[in-house]
Design an enzyme around this catalytic site. Structure first.
Site, short mmCIF file in Angstrom:
data_model
loop_
_atom_site.label_atom_id
_atom_site.label_comp_id
_atom_site.label_asym_id
_atom_site.label_seq_id
_atom_site.Cartn_x
_atom_site.Cartn_y
_atom_site.Cartn_z
N HIS A 135 0.83 -1.38 -0.01
CA HIS A 135 0.17 -0.03 0.21
C HIS A 135 0.99 1.19 0.10
O HIS A 135 2.00 1.22 0.52
CB HIS A 135 -0.78 -0.03 1.19
CG HIS A 135 -1.89 0.90 1.37
ND1 HIS A 135 -1.82 2.20 1.78
CD2 HIS A 135 -3.34 0.75 1.01
CE1 HIS A 135 -2.82 2.80 1.61
NE2 HIS A 135 -3.74 2.15 1.56
N ASP A 158 2.97 -4.44 8.20
CA ASP A 158 1.88 -3.68 7.77
C ASP A 158 0.55 -4.58 8.02
O ASP A 158 0.29 -5.59 7.02
CB ASP A 158 1.76 -2.98 6.43
CG ASP A 158 0.65 -2.39 6.01
OD1 ASP A 158 -0.30 -2.62 6.82
OD2 ASP A 158 0.51 -1.67 5.10
N GLN A 169 -4.57 -5.18 6.89
CA GLN A 169 -5.57 -6.11 6.39
C GLN A 169 -5.62 -7.34 7.13
O GLN A 169 -6.48 -8.11 6.97
CB GLN A 169 -5.19 -6.38 4.73
CG GLN A 169 -5.35 -4.90 4.09
CD GLN A 169 -6.95 -4.44 3.97
OE1 GLN A 169 -7.73 -5.39 4.20
NE2 GLN A 169 -7.01 -3.37 3.67
N LYS A 218 -10.55 -0.88 10.32
CA LYS A 218 -10.53 -1.92 9.37
C LYS A 218 -11.10 -3.16 10.23
O LYS A 218 -11.32 -4.10 9.57
CB LYS A 218 -9.32 -2.17 8.72
CG LYS A 218 -8.99 -0.95 7.52
CD LYS A 218 -7.99 -1.24 7.04
CE LYS A 218 -7.19 -0.24 5.83
NZ LYS A 218 -7.88 0.32 4.95
N CYS A 267 -4.61 2.18 -3.76
CA CYS A 267 -3.46 3.09 -3.02
C CYS A 267 -2.21 2.03 -3.14
O CYS A 267 -1.59 1.74 -2.41
CB CYS A 267 -3.52 3.26 -1.68
SG CYS A 267 -4.92 4.63 -1.43
#
Ligand code: PLP
Length: 415
Positions: free
Chosen positions: A132, A209, A212, A235, A373
């Site tokens: 991202h 990261d 998600q 999220k 993104c």
């Protein structure tokens, strides 16, 4: 297998949907909303919204600094939420768990604080091609300042990181590896544990990261042995503007503060300022107190269902929808990794994703279109963008059928 079936059968999705009033609406006055944009942001259960409301109506005061009752009560609630986040990620200590505004904020914190201390001219930060922008641009900004560079690790056609290439890229100039656990565009679940072990053999720290992964997978930062792990509250059914950054204590002690202000100091004089202990050293200013406490409620909510059961439910939707989509003529799924979370990016023939998304929207189906993104990833596949359906804990097979119906309509109109 038997367990997976049991998990699925006992999953009462209709009951869970009652926790999300937003899902009850019709859009454009007639179509029941089908919300398949969970990768961008998930909806909030009553439990989270009510926690925020209760906090503002009955408990609000500024935290950490007050001797009075309300301030102490708010402080306790905020710190309890931090402990919930620690448990959620299985972090060893709450002092390694920092409240942030989200994944972007967490990555910027590491890029600036770690980067300014440890990066030198000619150094390299490795990121994957599927990152991202939030895990590319902060590194580019700091690298540009210092004369270091961001180098992408290639991926294969299925959308998996090329592990051989990765191994060959690790070396003395590499000062950081920054990769996502789950790709927001492809759904790929990356083998971050192995990648971390390999980086550590070269003495290189790794930032994961987890934007998600947090809503779908059990996170265990000790098992992964990652150096930093960033997640976003919004999220994972929590409030916007909230997030967590886990950092190993040795790094959080070693790197300078990200921002200066109240709360992060121990003493201030015009000659010299000393910094507060962890985690407060990285939490300048009045934080999003209500958001942090409600993030704790989101964690409670996820735990009350069980991430394993959520993952089993979402995997069922992923398999069911993928199989049906592949029967549509001209269908191309971008991201066919062996290990995937419930994200499906697709293109139908030459139909522009924006056109497809617009038709789906007119039928009440909320998907995302565009580059998500991840422009470098789009360039890798030589496509302008995709249509992305991303499932959450409240989605159903009936909604997957609505998506398929919509896709057939798109083909009929544009195919
Ligand atoms: N990383 C990934 C993989 C994402 O999917 C996102 C958001 O879509 C981000 C980072 C940025 O998260 P946020 O906007 O919550 O900071």
């Amino acid at each position: 297998m038997e367990d997976a079936v049991l998990i699925h059968e006992s999953y009462d999705v209709d009951r869970l949907r009652e926790d999300f009033p937003v899902l009850e609406q019709t859009v454009y006055g007639k179509y029941p909303l089908v919300y398949l944009d969970n990768g961008a942001s998930s909806q909030k259960p009553k439990q989270v919204v009510e926690t925020m409301e209760k906090y503002y109506y009955h408990h609000h005061a500024n935290i950490h600094r007050g001797v009075h009752y309300l301030s102490q009560e708010a402080t306790t609630q905020y710190e309890v939420a931090r402990d919930k986040a620690r448990d959620f990620m299985n972090a060893p200590h709450s002092r390694e768990v920092l409240f942030t505004k989200g994944t972007t904020d967490g990555i910027n914190l590491v890029a600036y604080s770690y980067g300014r201390k440890y990066l030198q001219e000619g150094d390299v930060v490795l990121v994957s091609t599927m990152e991202h922008h939030s895990n590319i641009v902060p590194w580019q900004i700091v690298c540009e300042e210092i004369g270091a560079k961001v180098v992408p690790i290639p991926i294969n056609e299925a959308g998996e990181i090329d592990q051989e290439a990765y191994a060959s890229m690790l070396g003395p100039k590499v000062r950081m590896v920054a990769v996502n656990h789950v790709s927001n565009t492809l759904g790929t679940i990356n083998p971050v544990k192995d990648m971390i072990a390999l980086a550590h053999q070269h003495g290189i720290p790794v930032l994961v990261d987890g934007a998600q992964s947090a809503p779908h997978l059990t996170i265990d930062v000790q098992d992964l042995d990652c150096d930093f792990y960033a997640i976003s509250g919004h999220k994972m059914y929590g409030p916007t503007g909230t997030g967590i950054l886990y950092g190993k204590e040795k790094w959080l002690d070693a790197i300078p503060p990200y921002q200066g202000g109240g709360e992060m100091i121990q003493t201030v004089t015009f000659e010299k300022t000393t910094y507060n202990e962890l985690p407060h050293k990285f939490e300048a200013g009045t934080p999003n107190i209500a958001g942090g406490i409600a993030l704790g409620a989101a964690i409670d909510y996820l735990n009350s269902i069980g991430l394993d059961r959520i993952a089993a439910h979402e995997n069922d939707l992923l398999e069911y929808t993928t199989k049906a989509l592949l029967e549509v003529e001209g269908m191309r799924i971008i991201g066919t990794a062996a290990n995937k979370a419930s994200v499906i990016s697709f293109l139908i023939g030459d139909i522009h994703p924006y056109d497809a998304g617009t038709i789906l929207d007119k039928m009440g189906i909320a998907v995302r279109t565009g580059h998500h993104c991840t422009e470098p990833l789009m360039n890798r596949f030589e496509i302008p963008g995709t249509v992305r359906a991303s499932f959450g804990l409240y989605n159903t097979r009936a909604e997957a059928d609505r998506l398929l119906e919509g896709v057939h309509k798109v083909v009929q109109l544009f195919g």
